[in-house]
Design an enzyme around this catalytic site. Sequence first.
Site: not given
Lengths: 1143, 370
Positions: A404-405, A801, A832
């Site tokens: 995940d960012k 996105r 997540d």
Amino acid sequence: MLRRRLNRLLGGDENRVDSRTIYVGHQPCSATEGFTPPKFCDNRIVSSKYTLWNFLPKNLFEQFRRIANFYFLIIFLVQVIVDTPTSPVTSGLPLFFVITVTAIKQGYEDWLRHKADNEVNKYPVRVLEDGRQTSKESEKIKVGDIVEVIEDETFPCDLILLQSSREDDTCFVTTASLDGESNHKTHYTVPDTEKDLESLSATIECEQPQPDLYKFVGRMHIYKPDQDPLVRSLGPENLLLKGATLKNTKKIYGVAVYTGMETKMALNYQGKSQKRSAVEKSINAFLLVYLCILVSKALVCTSLKYWWQSRDGQDEPWYNQKTQKEKDTNMYLKMFTDFLSFMVLFNFIIPVSMYVTVEMQKFLGSFFISWDKDFFDPEIREGALVNTSDLNEELGQVEYVFTDKTGTLTQNNMEFIECCIDGFQYKYRDSRTELDGFCVTDGPVSKLQQKAGREKEELFLRALCLCHTVQVKEAGSQVDGDQVDGLDHLNPHPEEEERGFIASSPDEVALVKGAMKYGFTFLGLESKNMKIRNRQNDVEEYELLHVLNFDPVRRRMSVIVKSKAGETLLFCKGADSSIFPRVRQEEVERIRMHVERNATEGYRTLCVAFKQLSAEEFALADAELREARLALQDREEKLMAVYNQVETGMSLIGATAVEDRLQEEAAETMEALQGAGMKVWVLTGDKMETAKSTCYACRLFQRGTELLELTVRTLEEGGRKREERLHDLLLEYHRRAVQDAPPVKGGVTRSWSTANQDYGFIIDGATLSLIMNPSLDASSSRHKNLFLQICQNCTAVLCCRMAPLQKAQIVKMVKNSKGSPITLSIGDGANDVSMILEAHVGIGIKGKEGRQAVRNSDYAIPKLKHLKKLLLAHGHLYYVRIAHLVQYFFYKNLCFILPQFLYQFFCGYSQQPLYDAAYLTMYNICFTSMPILAYSLLEQHITIEVLLDNATLYREVAKNAMLRWGPFLYWTVLGVFQGLLFFFGAWFLFSNPALQDNGQVFGNWSYGTIVFTVLVFTVTLKLALDTRHWTWINHFVIWGSLAFYVFFSFFWGGIIWPFLKQQRLYFVFANMLSSVSAWLVIILLILLSLMPDILLAVLRRPKSPRARQKIPGQSSAGGTQSSRSSARPLLMRTFSDESNTVI
Amino acid sequence: MASSYNAKDEDGHHSGSGGPAGPGVNKSKKPDNTAFKQQRLPAWQPILTAGTVLPAFFVIGLIFIPIGIGLFVTSNNIKELEIDYTGVDPSSPCYDCAQNYSWNSTAPCVCSVEFTLDQPFEGNVFMYYGLSNFYQNHRRYVKSRDDSQLNGDKVSLTNPSKECEPYRTNDKKPIAPCGAIANSLFNDTLELSHVNPNKTRTPITLVKKGIAWWTDKHVKFRNPSGNSNLTIVFQNTTKPVNWRKPVYELDPSDPENNGFINEDFIVWMRTAALPTFRKLYRIIQKSKDNLTPTLPRGTYVLDITYNYPVLSFDGRKRMILSTISWMGGKNPFLGIAYITVGSICFVLGVVLLFIHHKYGSRSTSADIPN
């Protein structure tokens, strides 16, 4: 599941419908309706599995459901029933031991559960009954009871909040024990309930119990004597969950809606992940091979036996007559029992103890992760968390990392950087005085240095102050430090106490704080009134009419407020993509430029829009919203539709940029992972530009990386149909990345750092869904295939996105691709969870977005940087350990049983065991079990420091390298070689059994003992040869096991054991040691057996040290480089050029 | 590293202990900093390199080859003579006995085999009987005994173990000793005499003491206690089916060698490992003066009382005379094996030396960097 179904059956018709009706306080509501109290389960929590009475049968049943245990039980039963060579004790004792230990462990755990259950069930609670307060035990609460809870108590069941001691009809709750989120959450009483609960007459209609903690839909009918019944909607904000704790509120009253096993906590109780590691699959494959060996051995022996017996005089020589019973037995039945006997004789080849040892290794081994102080994070004061120990070795096998960012690569510690109002850029500078802390910087824009109009400025700032769900932390209330935000120290009003904000997302806090810097302070929400202090230090008040909550699909949120002046305003903030289509297009262009520039700089951008609602518009929206909120079914969808309808035709007022700093050592970690041969995919819901710059900052994309973009923008470039363009682009990228690339030889293990072109791939959610579910069926699998192939040839892939479900979709796609690579997902937020659950290994970061990721993960670590050690050191070591453990176990049992098999050729295929029963039993339990267990816990074939320094070492074990058929064959061949050596060494020696210097001869038990002695010493010393890391524990168990064997043999042969039928080993061992020949042959055979290993170790040597020596130089160079880079801010030279092209 | 953590720790504590809000949640879980938990136990990390293994190979070679030569020479010096007296061949003296064998013949069949010793046998000479194709290690056979009966247990004497079936009872009387092993006790009598040049025969004394393991004779095997007269002790039992005399009359010459502690019986009861085996029968003690060899060169006659049928299962009977060394009987295997392994080690050592020499300069310096 079964229980629920049973409940439904027992509950009768009432429970079968989709909702349940609850009579608050058990009061009949209307005279016309007959009051039939519906039946619900009581409030007893039963987390225990067993009772005193059913423990034994139920536990045994559970245990024998495991295929391995069942197999051993069958073997044991065969031994009991059929006349078999080895006594039932030899397999019964280990099985009994395993079963007993497991039963004791499970019994103890269940006892603890009973204790915990009792504590909860017997907890005294106060219930309002007929207006009086009575004390009850918690387990006696019924649905519909009105329960009183005081501060710091936990709720005994799921309650609908009816009354709170706080004036604003709210109460605060922490759900730390439910989901680990320790922040205070606000819950609201049902509006319009009477203060006098005694006379309250109401029913609640709500959905059937479901496990989602954050969803609740219900409706309350309040009956008043002379009015129509009032209907109020109930949502999660009205529901107090069992297990949560009341905070900051003196006491509350609530009505029980779900009790006992139907509470959301109880429904969430199960659901541990059932992931199986690749190693386990290998074990099962090997087991199958060994099972085949076992069956074929038994078949060979059985058929040879009958062939041998058919020869003259061999079946029943005069000296060895059969018993009457044997003669009477049917020939075919005898053949079958003979086959079973051989199976039993050779069954040790698949040992019970392997399962025990593997389980023990995993269980004990996982402690090293939670013990590791390098994983301890001083900020949150927690170390790593191991939720499952089944996947330890999988950590050493990861090929794909999905990260995940936000909150994972970045800190999720937001800081307001700048904003853009009406096309003018504003940047806050600390150096300026705070009163005038609002200045304009010259952006790259060709605009003149000027400000937007004061009106617009203030509107924008008000929007920031109003459009959120932030709460102000009360100064008086005691709250702990690790909340979403810290305490805010930037205080423009020194006379005020320090102000803290609580919010579900750190962006919101950053924005509110940002507004504060510019002079607009959010003071708090008091009974639906939002107060802000403006730049003139006046307090403005707005009535909060509606909050249109944020959700990841809409990607925006809105508030509808009413100002003192009577205007109804809608403020909306959200991602540019979701705002731009909903505002007037002429406003967009000015702001879009800023947004895109900010995004390329790595900032998170949000656009702010507003709209003035006329009275009619508002009335309409208000009615629709209320209606949608009251809907019992499809409430979400209905709400969404209304939201979309309301949020149109707005005017854009500005955009914000919030910086999310990179996690500590994020770049080094990513570099190490890539160096270790893992492919890193970033899956984020963020904008492409933001995510791309993060990727550059994390060195996932580098200067030379050629980016292949597959986004909505590139699809629209050609001006053709999207599908066609997609097809063309996919083909083109495929040609570039896959076909033109040099053929990949070593799969993942190939070196990335070679001269060939690196590719990075970027895709967005919309395009992905086009690929995954295209309208044209024929091309669907082809697109997916192309996409997968391109991705697999790229060093890094960025998917932006993404909706949470798409993340899981991607993980699933890769997981099921060719070669079924091992995937790892790492993330910190609720979005997540799906990918964490989907991947082979799910890692949760104990971050700021709550604990849902941690709860659903297999391992949880405080920071991203810990991933490096978790994978490179722990994962690598666990893999090597368990792989060696498995191979060694099969090997040692192969060379244990092979001589016994060979002996059948010399004893007339009569199933005569070569070894004494005691040796057969003890071999796996005592003589050879401890050294391998110690090895599998302590071995560091390469020290942790070296592993961390040289990421490439990880590739040595990639693709299950130590458990593939090659190594398995090696171990098997070694086992066969040694088994042959043991048996025939002794066989040649016994060509003349007169081995003592007094001319006396040795018998068959001496033969077996010599073979067994050689065997025990060889397998132990073989392990000693493989041990690279000798701690005192290794020394102790290795030499201790050998000493124990010698001691035991003397002891076992030294006494006439009264309980034994035959004194087979009486003084056999001592006599053996008195023979020089026996000594000589034992030494010779041990040495010869170990020779191949020594040779291999030596011959392998010259290659690897050089390879290893080269690496430190490489990585140290990389290390200095990356450490330098990590100190730098997110913005990097490498992509500043890149970003120009975007603008 | 630890100190830096501690410093940060203080900060964390400061903010963490803000209030009693979540005492259970906020408790510090800092792991212990012990060597074991951090996987930093001091450890010895041996690495097998050509450098370390090379000398070992040479040393092994240098030790094994002499041992092997010693063993080989010793084995070669052991004198051994085997005579097959089964009587398969019509020319064999025991042919008649073998062919006319019947279980119920009362008169023993006697045959004599003449043989010559080319070399004198010195020191104690051991006389073995050998059987081939006799499966003493057959499972049905091996378990067919009652060790507690043999250990003098009175209950087992009259009620032998089920394992002894079908040799457990005979005519409703318990068999002592029961079981297939005891029942098939080797009962050929072998006698040896030296044929003097004048054709007269000098019988050679065959000692029957010391042929069984000491522990077997004195601990494992015991006659039922209570009466020194074994006839009375065994009165309620019957002899094994195939025996000609009861267990207490096995050795008429020595009352101490009767019953379960008869050494021939004990030797037989130790089941052989392989279907071809030998068992110690008698010992010919070396002459007192040590000047004349125990069995000088010359012609000997072996008198056999042929009681034991083996032809029915295609078995063979042998008589073996052998001297003994410190390593036991004659067995060239050990010597050859040692010489082979020693040579292999030596050769490998040379090969490794070559490899070491070729890659040596690099591999010695290339230890794993720690």
